[in-house]
Design an enzyme around this catalytic site. Structure first.
Site, PDB file in Angstrom:
ATOM      1  N   HIS A 187     -31.795 126.041  40.605  1.00 45.48           N
ATOM      2  CA  HIS A 187     -31.088 127.698  40.606  1.00 45.48           C
ATOM      3  C   HIS A 187     -30.382 127.992  39.647  1.00 45.48           C
ATOM      4  O   HIS A 187     -30.097 129.506  39.519  1.00 45.48           O
ATOM      5  CB  HIS A 187     -30.758 127.238  42.830  1.00 45.48           C
ATOM      6  CG  HIS A 187     -32.189 127.529  43.001  1.00 45.48           C
ATOM      7  ND1 HIS A 187     -32.071 126.473  44.044  1.00 45.48           N
ATOM      8  CD2 HIS A 187     -32.256 128.911  43.912  1.00 45.48           C
ATOM      9  CE1 HIS A 187     -33.404 127.132  44.107  1.00 45.48           C
ATOM     10  NE2 HIS A 187     -33.131 128.170  44.879  1.00 45.48           N
TER      11      HIS A 187
ATOM     12  N   LYS B 102     -34.562 122.717  54.697  1.00 45.10           N
ATOM     13  CA  LYS B 102     -33.805 122.780  55.874  1.00 45.10           C
ATOM     14  C   LYS B 102     -32.624 122.775  56.443  1.00 45.10           C
ATOM     15  O   LYS B 102     -31.980 122.997  55.039  1.00 45.10           O
ATOM     16  CB  LYS B 102     -34.293 120.437  55.916  1.00 45.10           C
ATOM     17  CG  LYS B 102     -32.686 119.937  54.936  1.00 45.10           C
ATOM     18  CD  LYS B 102     -32.685 118.712  55.726  1.00 45.10           C
ATOM     19  CE  LYS B 102     -31.957 117.806  54.659  1.00 45.10           C
ATOM     20  NZ  LYS B 102     -30.180 117.382  55.353  1.00 45.10           N
TER      21      LYS B 102
END
Lengths: 294, 169
Positions: free
Chosen positions: B36, B105
């Site tokens: 990222h 999650k």
């Protein structure tokens, strides 16, 4: 004096790294099955069934239960009447982690520096906790720790006046803040007392206790049961998608502390909270390898 | 259970019902923290992303190595979602670039929730820790970018019937 070789140690650590990552403890799967009997809604039931199926596949196919095969935390209890030959203990442990990671196709999740972050690509170094104990054996406990749950852990220096109520509030807050991040249902390890750093270590050790066992001290056993009930009232549930099972167990590990303090550490373990152990050289009779029974 | 095939349309993403299971097939791109950081640096430097973002699915995951020389060898080692919250600092930047869904999650920040709504994205959750099971949904693995990052590299996973929950953000 009894001798043990560095190679024997590395062999044992390599084997335990793979076993811990592929074979979920029977105490954990039993607790998950018990949770399945308690849950009535579709969502938590489906998640628990998936976790049990996942553990079964991992064991049968000899593959990791979770992709986060953790940073290797190794507890070495070295008998004071034993002598290690052929190398240093730390090197032997790291050789074992390196080999276990390669042979078990475990993930390399360790970076050399916390800020510069280059991956060591062999999952070393391990975190080693050495203690010297009476006897002529070396007990090795390998507890790979995933960071989804490790990141949700916390230490707080409470005041003596905060007492048991303050301790329980802090544990509850920590589990609530963690939410679905640590892959619930979790195991909650609590270190109470000692000093700042000892509380954290005590909480880590609390995760090694077999799920389903009682705390030997009735005072703390009662606190564990009360906390477990309160945590399971939070409604976070398996996977964090809601349900009655947010934790499978709460283990509190107390120690003496200073008149001015009440350090409390909460180490969250995920729904597998892995650990396997062995003793070298193998004892002459009786004791077998297996799940930790601290 | 609703079935989805990537790349997704705006309409398909808008029709997702929070709290329900969906079954996702097609290509998903793995990206964790380190990837990222690089993806956002690429965008900020005026560069192009190494995969088509619009309508895609980014899976916050770093798999185990693929076991080799095994009978019936799987295409990938165990793989499952990592904590999405760690990507929260980067996610809105990517969402601004093109609509897509993210898979991970745990909860998201308010900034991410706002970006999800603003740019027509969605957040899906896989079952944390069920990595041996999840790996069975993967049919193909192809490297895409940042191979030097090891498990944090971006890879294209072709998945079939990956069960996910549409999260309320």
């Amino acid at each position: 004096m009894r001798e043990i070789t560095a190679v024997q140690i590395a062999d044992a650590v390599a084997r335990l790294c793979v076993e811990a990552n592929t074979d979920a403890g029977a105490d954990i799967t039993t607790a998950l099955e018990r949770a399945l009997k308690i849950e009535t809604d579709g969502m938590p039931r489906r998640v628990l069934e998936a976790l049990l199926e996942n553990a079964k596949i991992a064991k049968e196919e000899h593959i990791p239960i979770c992709q986060d095969t953790g940073m290797a935390v190794v507890f070495a209890e070295l008998g004071q009447d034993i002598h290690i030959t052929g190398g240093a203990l730390d090197d032997a442990i790291n050789d074992g982690v390196r080999r276990g990671t390669r042979e078990g196709y475990l993930r390399s999740s360790v970076v050399r520096d916390p800020v510069r972050r280059d991956n060591t690509l062999d999952n070393t170094p391990a975190v080693v906790h050495l203690s010297l104990v009476p006897g002529s054996g070396l007990r090795l406990i390998v507890a790979p720790k995933g960071f989804g749950s490790e990141n949700m852990s916390a230490v707080k220096m409470l005041k003596p006046a905060d007492g048991l109520e303050g301790l329980e509030r802090f544990v509850l807050e920590t589990v609530q803040t963690a939410g679905g991040n640590p892959c619930p249902p979790v195991i909650v390890g609590v270190g109470a007392g000692g000093t700042f750093e000892l509380a954290a270590l005590l909480s880590k050790k609390a995760l090694l206790r077999e799920v389903g066992t009682e705390n030997p001290d009735p005072f703390w056993d009662e606190a564990e049961k009360r906390l477990l009930a309160a945590i399971n009232e939070l409604g976070i549930g398996p996977g964090g998608f809601g349900g009655k099972t947010t934790a499978l167990a709460v283990h509190i590990n107390p120690y003496a502390t200073h008149i001015a303090g009440l350090p409390v550490a909460v180490n969250i373990g995920c729904h597998v909270t892995r650990h396997k152990e062995t003793t070298l050289p193998p004892p002459d009779a009786g004791k077998r390898d297996g799940d930790v029974t601290l | 259970m609703k079935t989805l095939l990537t790349p997704l349309t705006r309409g398909e993403i808008a029709s997702l019902q929070e709290g329900t299971w969906v079954s996702l097939s097609g290509v998903v791109y793995t990206a964790r923290d380190a990837a990222h950081k690089r993806l956002c640096e690429l965008l900020d430097g005026g560069g192009l992303l190494p995969f088509p973002l619009e309508g895609s699915a980014i899976f916050y995951a770093g798999p185990c190595p693929t076991p080799s020389a095994k009978q019936g060898s799987p295409v990938i080692g165990p793989v499952g979602p990592t904590t999405s919250g760690r990507m929260d600092g980067y996610a809105p930047r990517l969402m601004r670039e093109a609509f897509h869904v993210t898979i991970g999650k745990g909860p998201r920040s308010q900034e991410v929730a706002a970006a999800i709504r603003r740019y027509g994205c969605a957040y899906l959750s896989a079952i944390g820790g069920a990595a041996a099971l999840t790996a069975r949904c993967v049919e193909k693995v192809e490297p895409v970018a940042f191979e030097d990052l090891g498990t944090e590299a971006v890879v294209a996973l072709t998945v079939r019937d990956l069960p996910l929950i549409v999260m309320n953000v």
